[in-house]
Enzyme design. Structure first.
Site, mmCIF file in Angstrom:
data_model
loop_
_atom_site.group_PDB
_atom_site.id
_atom_site.type_symbol
_atom_site.label_atom_id
_atom_site.label_comp_id
_atom_site.label_asym_id
_atom_site.label_seq_id
_atom_site.Cartn_x
_atom_site.Cartn_y
_atom_site.Cartn_z
ATOM 1 N N ALA A 155 0.843 -1.153 0.018
ATOM 2 C CA ALA A 155 0.070 0.217 0.165
ATOM 3 C C ALA A 155 0.864 1.390 0.018
ATOM 4 O O ALA A 155 1.899 1.326 0.487
ATOM 5 C CB ALA A 155 -0.852 0.021 1.308
ATOM 6 N N GLY A 173 0.632 -4.890 0.596
ATOM 7 C CA GLY A 173 -0.683 -5.123 -0.152
ATOM 8 C C GLY A 173 -0.209 -5.902 -1.253
ATOM 9 O O GLY A 173 -1.012 -6.773 -2.059
ATOM 10 N N GLU A 196 -0.499 -9.381 -0.714
ATOM 11 C CA GLU A 196 -1.980 -9.807 -0.341
ATOM 12 C C GLU A 196 -2.696 -9.957 -1.619
ATOM 13 O O GLU A 196 -3.600 -10.677 -2.042
ATOM 14 C CB GLU A 196 -2.751 -8.655 0.506
ATOM 15 C CG GLU A 196 -2.365 -8.737 1.879
ATOM 16 C CD GLU A 196 -2.448 -7.518 2.666
ATOM 17 O OE1 GLU A 196 -2.078 -6.400 2.458
ATOM 18 O OE2 GLU A 196 -3.127 -7.774 3.824
ATOM 19 N N GLU A 221 4.311 -5.403 7.239
ATOM 20 C CA GLU A 221 3.725 -4.247 7.803
ATOM 21 C C GLU A 221 4.316 -3.720 9.015
ATOM 22 O O GLU A 221 4.344 -2.603 9.394
ATOM 23 C CB GLU A 221 2.362 -4.666 7.873
ATOM 24 C CG GLU A 221 1.601 -4.478 6.393
ATOM 25 C CD GLU A 221 1.872 -5.709 5.518
ATOM 26 O OE1 GLU A 221 2.705 -6.502 5.944
ATOM 27 O OE2 GLU A 221 1.146 -5.917 4.819
HETATM 28 N N1 T1G Z 1 4.674 3.214 -0.125
HETATM 29 C C1 T1G Z 1 4.868 4.533 -0.756
HETATM 30 N N2 T1G Z 1 6.192 4.778 -1.082
HETATM 31 C C2 T1G Z 1 6.868 3.894 -1.278
HETATM 32 C C3 T1G Z 1 6.732 2.480 -0.902
HETATM 33 C C4 T1G Z 1 5.494 2.251 -0.247
HETATM 34 N N3 T1G Z 1 5.102 1.109 0.344
HETATM 35 N N4 T1G Z 1 7.952 1.582 -0.977
HETATM 36 C C5 T1G Z 1 8.853 2.216 -1.464
HETATM 37 N N5 T1G Z 1 8.373 3.447 -1.817
HETATM 38 C C6 T1G Z 1 9.208 4.753 -2.384
HETATM 39 C C7 T1G Z 1 10.418 4.965 -1.604
HETATM 40 O O1 T1G Z 1 9.675 5.953 -0.618
HETATM 41 C C8 T1G Z 1 11.437 5.786 -2.379
HETATM 42 O O2 T1G Z 1 10.873 7.011 -2.773
HETATM 43 C C9 T1G Z 1 11.018 4.877 -3.923
HETATM 44 O O3 T1G Z 1 9.496 4.146 -3.682
HETATM 45 C C10 T1G Z 1 11.962 3.650 -3.888
HETATM 46 O O4 T1G Z 1 11.838 2.934 -2.698
HETATM 47 C C11 T1G Z 1 -2.517 -2.768 3.153
HETATM 48 C C12 T1G Z 1 -0.758 -1.855 5.067
HETATM 49 C C13 T1G Z 1 10.151 -2.136 -2.242
HETATM 50 C C14 T1G Z 1 12.062 -3.375 -1.107
HETATM 51 O O5 T1G Z 1 6.718 -1.967 3.934
HETATM 52 O O6 T1G Z 1 10.673 -2.104 1.427
HETATM 53 O O7 T1G Z 1 1.105 -2.680 2.301
HETATM 54 O O8 T1G Z 1 12.923 8.233 -2.459
HETATM 55 O O9 T1G Z 1 14.445 3.414 -2.197
HETATM 56 O O10 T1G Z 1 15.860 0.175 -2.311
HETATM 57 O O11 T1G Z 1 -1.513 -4.635 4.412
HETATM 58 O O12 T1G Z 1 10.918 0.210 -1.110
HETATM 59 O O13 T1G Z 1 12.276 7.529 -4.934
HETATM 60 O O14 T1G Z 1 10.763 9.321 -3.640
HETATM 61 O O15 T1G Z 1 13.255 1.975 -0.755
HETATM 62 O O16 T1G Z 1 14.537 -0.608 -4.370
HETATM 63 C C15 T1G Z 1 4.005 -2.594 3.047
HETATM 64 C C16 T1G Z 1 8.257 -0.821 1.647
HETATM 65 C C17 T1G Z 1 3.297 -1.185 3.181
HETATM 66 C C18 T1G Z 1 7.717 -1.973 1.468
HETATM 67 C C19 T1G Z 1 12.312 -1.129 -2.693
HETATM 68 N N6 T1G Z 1 5.208 -2.335 2.341
HETATM 69 N N7 T1G Z 1 9.266 -0.494 0.742
HETATM 70 O O17 T1G Z 1 13.529 -0.884 -2.130
HETATM 71 O O18 T1G Z 1 13.846 1.381 -3.323
HETATM 72 S S1 T1G Z 1 1.993 -1.525 4.122
HETATM 73 C C20 T1G Z 1 6.574 -2.280 2.695
HETATM 74 C C21 T1G Z 1 10.462 -1.150 0.556
HETATM 75 C C22 T1G Z 1 1.077 -2.276 3.276
HETATM 76 C C23 T1G Z 1 -1.168 -3.586 3.200
HETATM 77 C C24 T1G Z 1 -0.197 -3.068 4.155
HETATM 78 C C25 T1G Z 1 11.282 -0.760 -0.474
HETATM 79 C C26 T1G Z 1 11.466 -1.943 -1.595
HETATM 80 P P1 T1G Z 1 11.596 8.042 -3.495
HETATM 81 P P2 T1G Z 1 13.599 2.557 -2.259
HETATM 82 P P3 T1G Z 1 14.523 -0.066 -2.957
#
Ligand code: T1G
Length: 688
Positions: free
Chosen positions: A60, A99, A102, A122
């Site tokens: 998400a 997500g 999911e 999460e």
């Molecule tokens: N939401 C918004 N922006 C995100 C994002 C996210 N989930 N994940 C990454 N970004 C942006 C990040 O800020 C950066 O922005 C760019 O993408 C590249 O990221 C409903 C509630 C996927 C392994 O916890 O672990 O789903 O700086 O530099 O090193 O149940 O990003 O370019 O402007 O990290 O290649 C759960 C979080 C969310 C995964 C990639 N998901 N992301 O790593 O690139 S909650 C996460 C990561 C959810 C549901 C629940 C990593 C990555 P900018 P990056 P990377």
């Protein structure tokens, strides 16, 4: 378009396309829901869903978490996919997280590329899966595996996901493989939501609760995830989703989730400042001077990032010691499975260890990690300047010394920058990039480019004694020693900060690094110490008694063997004695009073750093304290935590503490300005 659709024969192809990592925002949710309706209207055999670019879907869009949820809500999209009479197949081409996982679990079938990962991280953002993950995952992989994945937040690689039963197939080209799946076979797979939940095994649940209580007792989300998973095993699927959603929404708005989101985005925003438009020097050959603990760690970090390293020492013995130090790290990384034998060999092949500076004559960057003595450093820089290319960048890893003074010994000081690594240098993510008066933009740009290559968190710091982190640490130590002298014991002080969320207290940490190191630092500062500041001699007395910490079996604590530590009455008596000599009537501080005194001293110093422009922003100070000094990540960093107290309350509390000691606790002008204008520290600017 955030979601594109096309058809081939009677197969629908849906692609999530929201660069850079296909975060699932409102447009993606709407696009997926429209795709479900489209596939049903077209009466397709199946839908294959995949991600554009390198990710399947990163979860998400966490940027939407501070706003009110907008329809369609993700759980509704998942249910539409799961319940559709047109079966969906997830072709997991890249990371499928949160997500994203999911979505994949709502599909009938999952096919994964070998390099992809799937997981529910999460809890690292202070929430729990909020779109069916806590109900679908146990149904697919069983209770124990689901609890482990959701409370730990760690993703699975393809082979592990296949072995766990989370995916049906691993294939180099998951989309093609999905296209080739036999329709009848696909039609026989039961929708995930119709799977029977696993038994609510009391032992498995208890073991998960014990593990969470032991490893992350401060964090709310992991414990809440277990409760929601357990509840979901004994109620109908759609009722389980309601409980999950309510818990997700509640946690999302809580302090811990806000703090963890803050750090998540702060870490990603840690890049070269917009005003810095110079190009870095090419980074292939790097020289490191000094093969001690720090130098060897830096050398390994460089090798691990694919660079070639010339590690310079003073003589043959030094060369042997340096080689052994680097090899120790290589062996440890091999043992922990962080690198394989081939990569270990490759690291060794790209390392040259020598006492001949001439062998570094092709290096475009040199990082000096020699003994913390100005004389030694000036000598090293003179030797580097003589052999390296004229435009090579010369960096010092000094943690305390004046980078301006070091720079003054080379003809072109614009080449000199501070690159302050933290031990162990190949593991700690923080890198303070020290911008000396004459440091040029190319040197700064090279520092940031190196941080990116090493996957470090770079923070720009101005020149002062201790830069950002060590200056705050100095105030932390001073406040702790003051409280020690005025009434507490080292173990009461350590316990107060561990209960706040630090992994280890200050005194136990000093025992680990050795009291002789801080003793040497205090002697170095004798000549310039402010005579008005109280000097607490307890640590000196311990060093005089040979109590240097773990390495001598006793320091602030006693270490009777077997790894444990015990309070040492000798140390408590020392504090009483010194307080008596100083004519102090000791006070019996509560844990909260101890913690408040230490944190307020740190917050005030951080405010001064911001006010003086040594730190560029409160966010940078949060990065330094979390990634370099063990500040609890789930509190968002020192300044994010300070904003939960509010500047007005902080100023009022400091004014109280000022009466006890007006130097240890005083009110920074920046704090006063924030209090008067009701400005969050997150938005505070330097006075100049
Ligand atoms: N939401 C918004 N922006 C995100 C994002 C996210 N989930 N994940 C990454 N970004 C942006 C990040 O800020 C950066 O922005 C760019 O993408 C590249 O990221 C409903 C509630 C996927 C392994 O916890 O672990 O789903 O700086 O530099 O090193 O149940 O990003 O370019 O402007 O990290 O290649 C759960 C979080 C969310 C995964 C990639 N998901 N992301 O790593 O690139 S909650 C996460 C990561 C959810 C549901 C629940 C990593 C990555 P900018 P990056 P990377």
């Amino acid at each position: 378009m955030s979601v594109t659709t096309r058809r081939e024969e009677n197969v629908g192809f849906v692609e999530i396309d929201n660069p850079p990592v296909n975060a699932i925002n409102q447009a993606v949710r709407q696009g997926l829901l429209d795709a479900v309706r489209w596939a049903e209207k077209e009466m397709l055999d199946r839908v294959i869903v995949t991600g554009a670019g390198r990710a399947f879907a990163a979860g998400a869009d966490a940027k939407e978490f501070d706003k009110a949820p907008v329809e369609p809500h993700l759980p509704d999209v998942m249910n539409a996919i799961d319940e559709s009479f047109v079966p969906w197949v997830a072709a997991i081409n890249g990371v499928a997280l949160g997500g994203g996982a999911e979505i994949a679990m709502a599909c009938r079938m999952r096919i994964m590329a070998p390099g992809a990962q799937i997981g529910l991280p999460e809890v690292t953002l202070g929430v729990i899966p909020g779109a069916g993950g806590t109900a679908r995952l146990p149904r697919l992989v069983g209770l124990e595996k689901a609890l482990d994945m959701i409370t730990g937040g760690k993703p699975l690689r393809a082979e592990a996901a296949l072995a766990a039963g989370l995916v049906h197939m691993v294939d180099e080209n998951p989309v093609d493989a999905a296209f080739m799946v036999n329709t009848e076979e696909l039609g026989c797979i039961v929708p995930t939501w119709e799977f029977n939940p696993p038994e609510a095994d009391a032992d498995v649940l208890a073991a998960a609760r014990e593990r969470v209580a032991a490893k992350m007792s401060d964090q709310i989300a992991p414990q809440r995830a277990i409760d929601v998973i357990e509840h979901g095993l004994s109620v109908p699927f759609h009722e389980a989703l309601k409980t999950e959603r309510a818990a997700f929404i509640e946690l999302k708005g809580g302090e811990q989730a806000r703090a963890l989101r803050h750090i998540f985005f702060a870490e990603r925003a840690a890049k070269a400042p917009d005003w810095l438009d110079a190009a870095p020097v090419p980074l292939e050959q790097v020289a490191v001077v000094g093969g001690g603990t720090m130098g060897a760690g830096i050398a390994y970090a460089l090798l691990n990032a694919g660079l070639s390293v010339t590690l310079l020492e003073t003589d043959a013995d030094g060369v042997e010691r340096a080689k052994a130090n680097v090899e120790k790290i290589v062996e440890a990384s091999l043992k922990r499975g962080m690198i394989d034998a081939a990569r270990a060999e490759d690291h060794r092949a790209r390392l040259t260890v020598t006492d001949d500076y001439g062998q570094a004559n092709k290096a475009t960057l040199a990082i000096e990690a020699a003994f913390e003595s100005m004389e030694v450093k000036r000598d090293v820089f003179a030797k580097l300047e003589a052999v390296l290319p004229a435009d090579a960048i010369l960096a010092s890893n000094t943690s305390y010394l004046d980078v301006n003074e070091i720079a003054s010994c080379v003809a072109d000081p614009s080449r000199v920058v501070g690159l302050h690594f933290f031990a162990p240098a190949h593991i700690m993510k923080l890198l303070e990039i020290v911008n000396a008066d004459a440091t040029g933009d190319v040197a700064l740009a090279t520092g940031f480019a190196l941080a990116k290559k090493l996957r470090k968190v770079p923070v720009l710091a101005g020149v002062c004694d201790g830069f950002i982190g060590n200056r705050i640490l100095a105030r932390y130590r001073e406040a702790a020693d003051t409280v020690l002298m005025d009434g507490s014991t080292p173990w009461e002080i350590d316990d107060a900060m561990v209960d706040f969320g630090y992994a280890m207290g200050l005194y136990e940490t000093q025992d680990l690094s050795g009291l002789d190191i801080s003793h040497a630092n205090r002697r170095r500062q004798d000549a310039t110490r402010d005579p008005n500041r109280r000097y607490i001699p307890i640590a000196d007395r311990l060093v005089e008694m040979g109590k240097l910490g773990r390495k001598t079996g006793a320091g602030w604590y006693r270490y009777p063997g077997g790894g444990g530590k015990v309070a040492d009455p000798i140390v408590a008596d020392l504090a009483l004695e010194e307080a008596h000599f100083a004519g102090i009537t000791r006070v019996d501080y509560s844990e909260g009073e101890i913690r408040s005194r230490l944190l307020h001293a740190m917050i005030n110093e951080a405010a001064d750093l911001l006010d003086e422009g040594i730190a560029q922003s409160a966010r940078d100070i949060d990065l330094v304290t979390v990634f370099g000094y063990g500040f609890p990540r789930w509190r968002g960093g020192l300044m994010h935590y300070a904003d939960t107290l509010g500047a007005k309350a902080i100023v009022a509390q400091l004014e109280e503490y000022e009466k006890e000691d007006p130097l240890v606790w005083k009110v920074s002008p920046l704090l006063r300005r924030c209090a008067e204008t009701d400005t969050p520290l997150a938005d505070a600017k330097p006075s100049a």
